[in-house]
Design an enzyme around this catalytic site. Structure first.
Site, PDB file in Angstrom:
ATOM      1  N   THR A  81       0.810  -1.208   0.000  1.00  0.00           N
ATOM      2  CA  THR A  81       0.000   0.000   0.000  1.00  0.00           C
ATOM      3  C   THR A  81       0.851   1.269   0.000  1.00  0.00           C
ATOM      4  OG1 THR A  81      -0.195  -0.328   2.374  1.00  0.00           O
ATOM      5  CG2 THR A  81      -2.089  -0.910   1.051  1.00  0.00           C
ATOM      6  N   GLY A  82       2.163   1.107  -0.041  1.00  0.00           N
ATOM      7  CA  GLY A  82       3.010   2.290  -0.184  1.00  0.00           C
ATOM      8  C   GLY A  82       3.620   2.783   1.118  1.00  0.00           C
ATOM      9  N   THR A 119       6.571   1.821   2.485  1.00  0.00           N
ATOM     10  CA  THR A 119       7.971   2.111   2.221  1.00  0.00           C
ATOM     11  C   THR A 119       8.100   3.388   1.397  1.00  0.00           C
ATOM     12  OG1 THR A 119       8.285  -0.268   2.115  1.00  0.00           O
ATOM     13  CG2 THR A 119      10.112   1.096   1.392  1.00  0.00           C
ATOM     14  N   HIS A 175     -24.990  -3.274   2.642  1.00  0.00           N
ATOM     15  CA  HIS A 175     -24.796  -3.435   4.074  1.00  0.00           C
ATOM     16  C   HIS A 175     -24.355  -2.116   4.723  1.00  0.00           C
ATOM     17  CE1 HIS A 175     -23.421  -5.923   7.641  1.00  0.00           C
ATOM     18  NE2 HIS A 175     -22.759  -4.791   7.836  1.00  0.00           N
ATOM     19  N   GLU A 176     -23.339  -1.526   4.151  1.00  0.00           N
ATOM     20  CA  GLU A 176     -22.808  -0.289   4.745  1.00  0.00           C
ATOM     21  C   GLU A 176     -23.812   0.861   4.619  1.00  0.00           C
ATOM     22  OE1 GLU A 176     -20.261  -0.350   6.620  1.00  0.00           O
ATOM     23  OE2 GLU A 176     -19.653  -2.385   6.042  1.00  0.00           O
ATOM     24  N   ASP A 184     -21.273  -7.005  13.884  1.00  0.00           N
ATOM     25  CA  ASP A 184     -22.375  -6.123  14.297  1.00  0.00           C
ATOM     26  C   ASP A 184     -23.251  -6.823  15.324  1.00  0.00           C
ATOM     27  OD1 ASP A 184     -21.443  -4.450  12.334  1.00  0.00           O
ATOM     28  OD2 ASP A 184     -22.915  -5.094  10.839  1.00  0.00           O
TER      29      ASP A 184
HETATM   30  P1  ADP Z   1       4.696  -1.492   1.330  1.00  0.00           P
HETATM   31  O1  ADP Z   1       5.934  -0.953   1.928  1.00  0.00           O
HETATM   32  O2  ADP Z   1       3.456  -0.910   1.936  1.00  0.00           O
HETATM   33  O3  ADP Z   1       4.613  -2.966   1.230  1.00  0.00           O
HETATM   34  P2  ADP Z   1       5.754  -0.254  -1.010  1.00  0.00           P
HETATM   35  O4  ADP Z   1       5.941   1.118  -0.519  1.00  0.00           O
HETATM   36  O5  ADP Z   1       6.938  -1.123  -1.037  1.00  0.00           O
HETATM   37  O6  ADP Z   1       4.614  -0.977  -0.173  1.00  0.00           O
HETATM   38  O7  ADP Z   1       5.076  -0.207  -2.436  1.00  0.00           O
HETATM   39  C1  ADP Z   1       5.603  -0.903  -3.533  1.00  0.00           C
HETATM   40  C2  ADP Z   1       5.469  -0.130  -4.796  1.00  0.00           C
HETATM   41  O8  ADP Z   1       4.090   0.052  -5.119  1.00  0.00           O
HETATM   42  C3  ADP Z   1       6.025   1.264  -4.717  1.00  0.00           C
HETATM   43  O9  ADP Z   1       7.380   1.286  -4.984  1.00  0.00           O
HETATM   44  C4  ADP Z   1       5.234   1.988  -5.785  1.00  0.00           C
HETATM   45  O10 ADP Z   1       5.790   1.758  -7.054  1.00  0.00           O
HETATM   46  C5  ADP Z   1       3.888   1.308  -5.720  1.00  0.00           C
HETATM   47  N1  ADP Z   1       2.950   2.075  -4.891  1.00  0.00           N
HETATM   48  C6  ADP Z   1       2.359   1.659  -3.753  1.00  0.00           C
HETATM   49  N2  ADP Z   1       1.547   2.612  -3.253  1.00  0.00           N
HETATM   50  C7  ADP Z   1       1.642   3.666  -4.070  1.00  0.00           C
HETATM   51  C8  ADP Z   1       1.051   4.974  -4.081  1.00  0.00           C
HETATM   52  N3  ADP Z   1       0.197   5.373  -3.125  1.00  0.00           N
HETATM   53  N4  ADP Z   1       1.371   5.798  -5.097  1.00  0.00           N
HETATM   54  C9  ADP Z   1       2.228   5.409  -6.052  1.00  0.00           C
HETATM   55  N5  ADP Z   1       2.819   4.213  -6.092  1.00  0.00           N
HETATM   56  C10 ADP Z   1       2.534   3.329  -5.129  1.00  0.00           C
HETATM   57 ZN    ZN Z   2     -21.912  -4.014   9.500  1.00  0.00          ZN
END
Ligand code: ADP
Ligand code: ZN
Length: 615
Positions: free
Chosen positions: A223-224, A226, A442-443, A519
């Site tokens: 999810t980004g 790192t 549901h939500e 719930d």
């Molecule tokens: P995590 O550390 O959460 O497992 P990473 O930061 O390693 O995830 O994400 C891996 C790759 O996915 C990043 O290098 C990027 O290329 C892409 N990525 C993930 N989230 C984003 C974001 N919000 N915007 C742009 N690229 C993203």
């Molecule tokens: Zn619910």
């Protein structure tokens, strides 16, 4: 999630050697033997004869004299080296030596003519002699020190300073900026303060402000997290020390702790700086949740070292430790105490708009056809994380390349989506359309009840993007100003809102699902408390059946039941009938607002997120 553009982890080799000491040793031994052979085994028979006779007297002669000796057949063997010639007299007692004369072409024909045995040899001086003998020993000693150093270190610091882990942590100055992190607005807002602090720590220190030392980035893989951590370093223009929690867990006890020490030492030297610990759960797992065999010493030592280091520097040292995990609930509570990772930032999976933004970031570097439709791809990828989206764009470019196209077409993107989804693990799964529909109703059921019930908390956000592993969607209620008192009708309102999810499934889809489990648990708990503790029911009247437990005075102890079986039965049937009653009530309400719900579902379906202020 791994990043393709990153260089290999700094301690890869080390890990290899660490995990395979036998293989390492075998390789070294083979090398030693080969080298030994190469150095010692190249003497030929002739030169060993010429060089090796002990009782021989060496006599230096001129080149001309040597030629004369040959002409007179006074020598019987001649060895020609690069710079000098040795010749042995007929009786084998004298070794004549002389320097070679370069441009003389007559010596060999002369030797041939005289029928004297001759050959070349590679000159050995004292240096090559010694080296040939010493080299294998040196290597063996080196190997011995290598392993000894390792052992020493694992017992708490190597005396010889061998096998030091100094080079294991590398720092970089990332160029990543917040703009590279698409979506994730809320997370970016929360870490912005850190950037400011790292840029001008003095300002904060003078004010006496307490800056967080540790921030936990929580979110599913890819999810980004790192990326965000790097962006913080990039924005603040400070060094970024990155390690993975699992790389601390080594075969030898103590190595991990030593690494933590080195890591902090370096980060302090380069302060202001950022330390990023990926997968912190590998070291920070709750001790209680450890293995059956009473936990893992190495992990515990490493964790203790980390805690000690974090406590060891004051808030005036501009180092921020960012750590990533997707399972904050298993972390040792000691890690989450004030002064450590006392702040959590949620890095969520992107919603529809977020996915569009992320796809745009990654498709920027790719030549696209004019027909590409990012929105369609975003719609097809509900539930996927940023890393999955980055992969999809790359995969599409590869597909286009394979077909020798000049640009990436929509069909390539679609195909890449299909491939990505086929290869996904269960953890990072796409929500399929059917599920999405159920979750949306549901939500919306929860949300509608919250909006139309007097005394219910207002809704701040409705989402069908899965958060964590358990919840498929969620409805966030705005907490009203600190509330200690709740009136009866407010409790009932809360029950209604909770039942709204299940009821909406029944009313609009015609079938119920497992999505309401949590719930229902909560509604039951509320009703039970109303009967047992708050004196709000007819069954027990004002009688208290369960004391409020104080959490710090032995709160966990079980108490004896202080009421009769009959009372228990009465309570059960009261809870059950009240729930039924409320449920019927809620269904009627939903029918009443059918149109509003259909509209809301449509909107939620399209955007995946609705915030409260939108109708
Ligand atoms: P995590 O550390 O959460 O497992 P990473 O930061 O390693 O995830 O994400 C891996 C790759 O996915 C990043 O290098 C990027 O290329 C892409 N990525 C993930 N989230 C984003 C974001 N919000 N915007 C742009 N690229 C993203
Ligand atoms: Zn619910």
């Amino acid at each position: 999630m791994a990043q393709p553009e990153q260089s290999t982890p700094p301690n890869k080799n080390d890990n290899f050697f660490n995990k395979n000491p036998l293989i390492t040793f075998a390789i070294f031994s083979i090398v030693v033997i080969l080298l030994f052979k190469a150095f010692v085994g190249n003497e030929n028979e002739l030169t060993s004869k010429v060089n090796g006779q002990a009782a021989m007297r060496t006599q230096e002669v001129s080149y001309a004299d040597l030629k004369k000796l040959i002409e007179n057949k006074q020598v019987e063997k001649v060895a020609i080296g690069q710079t000098y010639i040795r010749a042995i007299s007929g009786d084998g007692k004298i070794a004549y030596t002389t320097r070679i004369v370069r441009d003389d072409n007559t010596l060999i024909p002369l030797l041939d003519k005289q029928g004297i045995d001759y050959g070349g040899f590679s000159e050995s001086n004292w240096f090559t002699d010694m080296f040939g003998w010493l080299f294998p020993f040196l290597i063996i000693i080196a190997i011995w020190m290598f392993f000894a150093g390792r052992m020493q270190k694992s017992m708490g610091g190597g005396i010889l300073g061998m096998g030091s882990s100094k080079k294991l942590v590398n720092s970089e100055k990332p160029k990543t900026k917040f703009d590279d992190v698409a979506g994730a607005q809320e997370a970016k807002e929360e870490v912005r303060e850190i950037v400011d602090f790292l840029k001008s720590p003095d300002r904060y220190v003078e004010l006496g402000a307490k800056i967080p030392k540790g921030v936990l980035l929580v979110g599913s893989p890819g999810t980004g997290k790192t990326l965000l951590a790097k962006a913080v370093a990039g924005e603040a223009e400070v060094p970024f020390f990155s390690v993975s929690g699992s790389s601390f867990i080594e075969m030898f006890v103590g190595v991990g702790a030593a690494r933590v020490r080195d890591l902090f030492e370096q980060a302090k030297k380069d302060a202001p700086s950022i330390i990023f610990i990926d997968e912190i759960d590998a070291i920070g797992k709750s001790r209680a949740a450890g293995g059956m065999m009473g936990g893992n010493d190495e992990r515990e030592q490493t964790l203790n070292q980390l805690l000690a280091e974090m406590d060891g520097f004051g808030t005036d040292t501009p180092i921020i430790i960012l750590a990533a995990t997707n399972r904050p609930e298993i972390l040792d509570p000691a890690l989450l105490r004030p002064g450590r990772f006392d702040r959590q930032v949620l890095v969520d999976k992107p919603d529809f708009q977020g996915r569009i933004d992320i796809l745009k970031v990654h498709i920027k570097g790719v030549k696209q056809d004019s027909d590409t439709d990012i929105e369609e791809i975003a719609r097809l990828t509900a539930g996927l994380a940023g890393a999955d989206l980055a992969n999809i764009v790359n995969e599409a470019a590869l597909l286009a390349g394979r077909k020798s196209q000049k640009t990436v077409r929509q069909t390539d993107l679609r195909e890449a989506v299909e491939r990505a989804i086929a290869g996904l693990s269960k953890k990072s799964r796409r929500i399929d359309e059917k599920e999405k529909r159920i979750v949306a109703y549901h939500e919306c059921g929860h949300a509608l009840l919250a909006e139309t019930t007097k005394g219910a908390k207002k809704v701040s956000k409705v989402s069908i993007v899965p958060r964590g592993l358990a919840a498929l969607g969620y409805t966030l209620n705005t907490p009203e100003e600190n509330k200690y008192l709740m009136q009866r009708h407010e409790l009932i309102a809360e029950i209604d809102v909770l039942l709204g999810g299940r009821a909406a499934e029944e009313v609009f889809i015609g079938e119920i699902s497992t999505g309401a489990a949590n719930d229902l648990e909560r509604t039951t708990d509320i009703l039970k408390a109303m009967v047992q503790m708050y004196g709000m029911s007819d069954v027990a009247g004002l009688m208290v059946l369960e004391r409020q437990r104080s959490t710090f005075l032995g709160g966990g102890m079980t108490q004896a039941k202080e009421y009769s079986e009959k009372m228990a039965e009465g309570m059960d049937s009261y809870i059950k009938s009240t729930l039924n009653e409320r449920y019927e009530e809620v269904k009627i309400r939903l029918e009443e607002y059918r149109d509003a719900i259909e509209k809301m579902v449509e909107l939620l379906y399209a955007k995946e997120n609705i915030s409260g202020d939108q109708d």
